[in-house]
Design a protein around this motif. Sequence first.
Motif, PDB file in Angstrom:
ATOM      1  N   PHE A   1       0.859  -1.186   0.000  1.00  0.00           N
ATOM      2  CA  PHE A   1       0.000   0.000   0.000  1.00  0.00           C
ATOM      3  C   PHE A   1       0.897   1.237   0.000  1.00  0.00           C
ATOM      4  O   PHE A   1       1.734   1.408   0.885  1.00  0.00           O
ATOM      5  CB  PHE A   1      -0.908   0.017   1.232  1.00  0.00           C
ATOM      6  CG  PHE A   1      -1.837  -1.159   1.308  1.00  0.00           C
ATOM      7  CD1 PHE A   1      -3.050  -1.152   0.635  1.00  0.00           C
ATOM      8  CD2 PHE A   1      -1.499  -2.288   2.043  1.00  0.00           C
ATOM      9  CE1 PHE A   1      -3.914  -2.237   0.695  1.00  0.00           C
ATOM     10  CE2 PHE A   1      -2.354  -3.386   2.116  1.00  0.00           C
ATOM     11  CZ  PHE A   1      -3.569  -3.356   1.433  1.00  0.00           C
TER      12      PHE A   1
ATOM     13  N   ILE B   1       3.052  -1.599   4.135  1.00  0.00           N
ATOM     14  CA  ILE B   1       2.845  -0.152   4.001  1.00  0.00           C
ATOM     15  C   ILE B   1       4.225   0.451   3.796  1.00  0.00           C
ATOM     16  O   ILE B   1       5.120   0.257   4.623  1.00  0.00           O
ATOM     17  CB  ILE B   1       2.189   0.447   5.246  1.00  0.00           C
ATOM     18  CG1 ILE B   1       0.852  -0.235   5.522  1.00  0.00           C
ATOM     19  CG2 ILE B   1       2.000   1.949   5.098  1.00  0.00           C
ATOM     20  CD1 ILE B   1       0.259   0.078   6.872  1.00  0.00           C
TER      21      ILE B   1
ATOM     22  N   ILE C   1      -3.191   4.251  -2.465  1.00  0.00           N
ATOM     23  CA  ILE C   1      -4.295   4.694  -1.619  1.00  0.00           C
ATOM     24  C   ILE C   1      -4.256   6.211  -1.453  1.00  0.00           C
ATOM     25  O   ILE C   1      -3.227   6.778  -1.083  1.00  0.00           O
ATOM     26  CB  ILE C   1      -4.228   4.037  -0.225  1.00  0.00           C
ATOM     27  CG1 ILE C   1      -4.094   2.510  -0.354  1.00  0.00           C
ATOM     28  CG2 ILE C   1      -5.437   4.408   0.623  1.00  0.00           C
ATOM     29  CD1 ILE C   1      -5.294   1.821  -0.932  1.00  0.00           C
TER      30      ILE C   1
ATOM     31  N   SER D   1      -4.049   0.083  -8.983  1.00  0.00           N
ATOM     32  CA  SER D   1      -3.535  -1.188  -8.476  1.00  0.00           C
ATOM     33  C   SER D   1      -2.890  -1.949  -9.621  1.00  0.00           C
ATOM     34  O   SER D   1      -3.300  -1.828 -10.778  1.00  0.00           O
ATOM     35  CB  SER D   1      -4.653  -2.027  -7.845  1.00  0.00           C
ATOM     36  OG  SER D   1      -5.592  -2.415  -8.817  1.00  0.00           O
TER      37      SER D   1
ATOM     38  N   LYS E   1      -3.589   4.434   4.544  1.00  0.00           N
ATOM     39  CA  LYS E   1      -2.872   3.162   4.387  1.00  0.00           C
ATOM     40  C   LYS E   1      -2.805   2.397   5.717  1.00  0.00           C
ATOM     41  O   LYS E   1      -3.176   1.220   5.784  1.00  0.00           O
ATOM     42  CB  LYS E   1      -1.448   3.405   3.874  1.00  0.00           C
ATOM     43  CG  LYS E   1      -1.371   4.159   2.562  1.00  0.00           C
ATOM     44  CD  LYS E   1       0.051   4.291   2.069  1.00  0.00           C
ATOM     45  CE  LYS E   1       0.926   5.126   3.006  1.00  0.00           C
ATOM     46  NZ  LYS E   1       0.469   6.523   3.095  1.00  0.00           N
TER      47      LYS E   1
ATOM     48  N   PHE F   1      -1.207  -1.285  -4.292  1.00  0.00           N
ATOM     49  CA  PHE F   1      -2.408  -0.442  -4.266  1.00  0.00           C
ATOM     50  C   PHE F   1      -1.985   0.984  -3.927  1.00  0.00           C
ATOM     51  O   PHE F   1      -1.299   1.219  -2.932  1.00  0.00           O
ATOM     52  CB  PHE F   1      -3.410  -0.927  -3.213  1.00  0.00           C
ATOM     53  CG  PHE F   1      -4.054  -2.253  -3.533  1.00  0.00           C
ATOM     54  CD1 PHE F   1      -4.034  -2.775  -4.821  1.00  0.00           C
ATOM     55  CD2 PHE F   1      -4.681  -2.993  -2.535  1.00  0.00           C
ATOM     56  CE1 PHE F   1      -4.635  -3.992  -5.107  1.00  0.00           C
ATOM     57  CE2 PHE F   1      -5.279  -4.210  -2.813  1.00  0.00           C
ATOM     58  CZ  PHE F   1      -5.254  -4.713  -4.109  1.00  0.00           C
TER      59      PHE F   1
ATOM     60  N   ILE G   1      -8.919   3.592  -3.438  1.00  0.00           N
ATOM     61  CA  ILE G   1      -7.869   2.932  -4.223  1.00  0.00           C
ATOM     62  C   ILE G   1      -7.834   3.574  -5.606  1.00  0.00           C
ATOM     63  O   ILE G   1      -8.739   3.381  -6.419  1.00  0.00           O
ATOM     64  CB  ILE G   1      -8.124   1.416  -4.335  1.00  0.00           C
ATOM     65  CG1 ILE G   1      -8.140   0.789  -2.934  1.00  0.00           C
ATOM     66  CG2 ILE G   1      -7.036   0.750  -5.189  1.00  0.00           C
ATOM     67  CD1 ILE G   1      -8.491  -0.686  -2.908  1.00  0.00           C
TER      68      ILE G   1
ATOM     69  N   LEU H   1       0.990  -7.829   4.037  1.00  0.00           N
ATOM     70  CA  LEU H   1       0.531  -6.482   3.701  1.00  0.00           C
ATOM     71  C   LEU H   1       1.645  -5.514   4.078  1.00  0.00           C
ATOM     72  O   LEU H   1       2.068  -5.481   5.244  1.00  0.00           O
ATOM     73  CB  LEU H   1      -0.749  -6.126   4.463  1.00  0.00           C
ATOM     74  CG  LEU H   1      -2.066  -6.775   3.987  1.00  0.00           C
ATOM     75  CD1 LEU H   1      -2.083  -8.269   4.264  1.00  0.00           C
ATOM     76  CD2 LEU H   1      -3.251  -6.112   4.681  1.00  0.00           C
TER      77      LEU H   1
ATOM     78  N   LEU I   1      -6.232   1.289   6.976  1.00  0.00           N
ATOM     79  CA  LEU I   1      -6.717   0.126   6.232  1.00  0.00           C
ATOM     80  C   LEU I   1      -6.183  -1.166   6.849  1.00  0.00           C
ATOM     81  O   LEU I   1      -6.926  -2.145   7.014  1.00  0.00           O
ATOM     82  CB  LEU I   1      -6.266   0.249   4.773  1.00  0.00           C
ATOM     83  CG  LEU I   1      -7.008  -0.606   3.739  1.00  0.00           C
ATOM     84  CD1 LEU I   1      -8.454  -0.175   3.601  1.00  0.00           C
ATOM     85  CD2 LEU I   1      -6.307  -0.511   2.384  1.00  0.00           C
ATOM     86  N   CYS I   2      -4.905  -1.166   7.220  1.00  0.00           N
ATOM     87  CA  CYS I   2      -4.299  -2.359   7.808  1.00  0.00           C
ATOM     88  C   CYS I   2      -4.701  -2.552   9.271  1.00  0.00           C
ATOM     89  O   CYS I   2      -4.817  -3.678   9.741  1.00  0.00           O
ATOM     90  CB  CYS I   2      -2.779  -2.276   7.691  1.00  0.00           C
ATOM     91  SG  CYS I   2      -2.198  -2.401   5.977  1.00  0.00           S
TER      92      CYS I   2
END
Length: 573
Positions: free
Chosen positions: A365, A525, A541, A549, A373, A539, A546, A523, A376-377
């Motif tokens: 991300f 960042i 962000i 991607s 970002k 992705f 989004i 995932l 989101l996680c």
Amino acid sequence: MIKSFFAYYKPYKKLFFLDFFCAVIVAGLEIVFPVVVNKVIREYLPDQDLVLIITAVSALVGFYIFSAMLQYIVTYFGHKLGHLIERDMRKRLFNHLTLQPFTFYDDRKVGELMSRMTTDLFEIGEVAHHGPEDIFIAISSLIVTFVLMFYVHPILAVISVVLVPIITVLIVYFNKRMTKVNREIYNELADFNSGIESVMSGIRVVKAFSNEEFENQKFYKLNEGYKNAKLKFYQVMGLSHTINTLLIRLLSLIALLASSVFYIKGYISDYSDVIYFILLTNVLIKPIEKMNAVIESYPKGIAGFKRYQELLSIKPSIVDKTNAEELNNVLGNIEYKNVSFSYGEEKEVLSKINFKIKAGETIAFVGPSGGGKSTLCNLLPRFYDITGGDILIDSKSIQDVTLKSLRENIGIVQQEVFIFNGSLRDNIKYGKLDATEEEILKAAKYAQLDEVIKDLEFGLDTILGDRGIKLSGGQRQRLSIARMFLKNPPILILDEATSALDSTTEMLIQESLEKLSKGRTTLVIAHRLSTIKNADRIFVITKKGILESGTHKELLNNNGMYAKLYNMQFDIS
């Protein structure tokens, strides 16, 4: 509130009754002295019976020794009772605070919570010990003493205690005032502790900017605020103590004057009754003084207990559903379905986000700061709860599984590494509390921390200091990565995992991370785009969601936001 307070006595009924019973006997023995003295003056002195007088005095000595022994029980076991209740409350409050989500701590100061865990509960413990027994003994002693005085002469007894109702009303009045002021004191103390905690934690920043004088001024205001609140309490307490002491002394004088008049007028025939009556008046004063002392501690305890209850009344907003399942045998498939999120009533940070991640994929991300970002996680392990949509792991909604099993299957290396007070070994073991020495050393090696361990004087047993001050930023980051290697979960979240590392170490860590990521869903960042070239998908962000991607090559070829960020970072024109 009283019912809630007394519920904490339940596990310690025997201890409470032992303390209470002994305290009542001690108070009862106080009345023995005037009764025995009256007997000596009335019967033994006129008969000049020295044997009986010595016997009476010896009996009193025995009573006092017995009373001293009981007083030890009251002092030790009574304080033990208060401390055990204080301990139970602190344990319950700590457990309650650990269940609170990130949003709870976003709006609160650590110093304030520390104040409630320490000062507030100490005062509650004191009241738990002294409160019930002191009030009961004071009232009982007043009644018994009054009955004995009434037996000497009913009218004289009524005249002598005429000030007691006035003193009682004043006690209640000042108690309410001091309870209110104590709440102010606790609020000021919370700010005071929070201010100290903040400055001591950031002392290196303070010195780096030469802002000692600025912090001194801030502390001066906090210190003055706390002082003013305390002085207000002492002012009310001083007024209460002064008025009640004066009335108590007047009560003694009224008893002396009234009993003398009654003797002279012939309403009391025996002068020994006058002495007996005055002695009883002195006994009567003690429970009143005890009640006066109670009102000094009671407001502190009751104000602390109210604040304690306020915290307990805040229910955790993120909890397990009824019949939540365990999340076992995780493959690592993840799906975000129409996921939306906002902090409280603020504008949505994320709106209807949709994407799927296959088990074993590495997804990165990227995007400008504030795009969402990290948020989101953070939604995946339910550090925050989504406000719309759903998140699935292996087709199971994260809302339907237990928080413990969910978070056990997710490993996180956070951007800000927190080092606990303790040794390097203890901090690495935080990833797996029952890890063996071999596992710890293996994790340290994967995180390129083995050379650091060799350079430290005591190796893994080196105490790292407050927040890991003995380690550099890169070493702290590697320690955090070692925890993740030790935990070894099927899903990994790397939140700027290599942000504090130099280029050489970063390359070594990236190799280790890539090895660990094989077969695991990861995932990432990242701000350093060079670290995510090999990600399966990237992705982009932004606040709009989004934006793009694809793979590194695909996004460069699209010549969109990612290409712009990449070119800016590597100065490609």
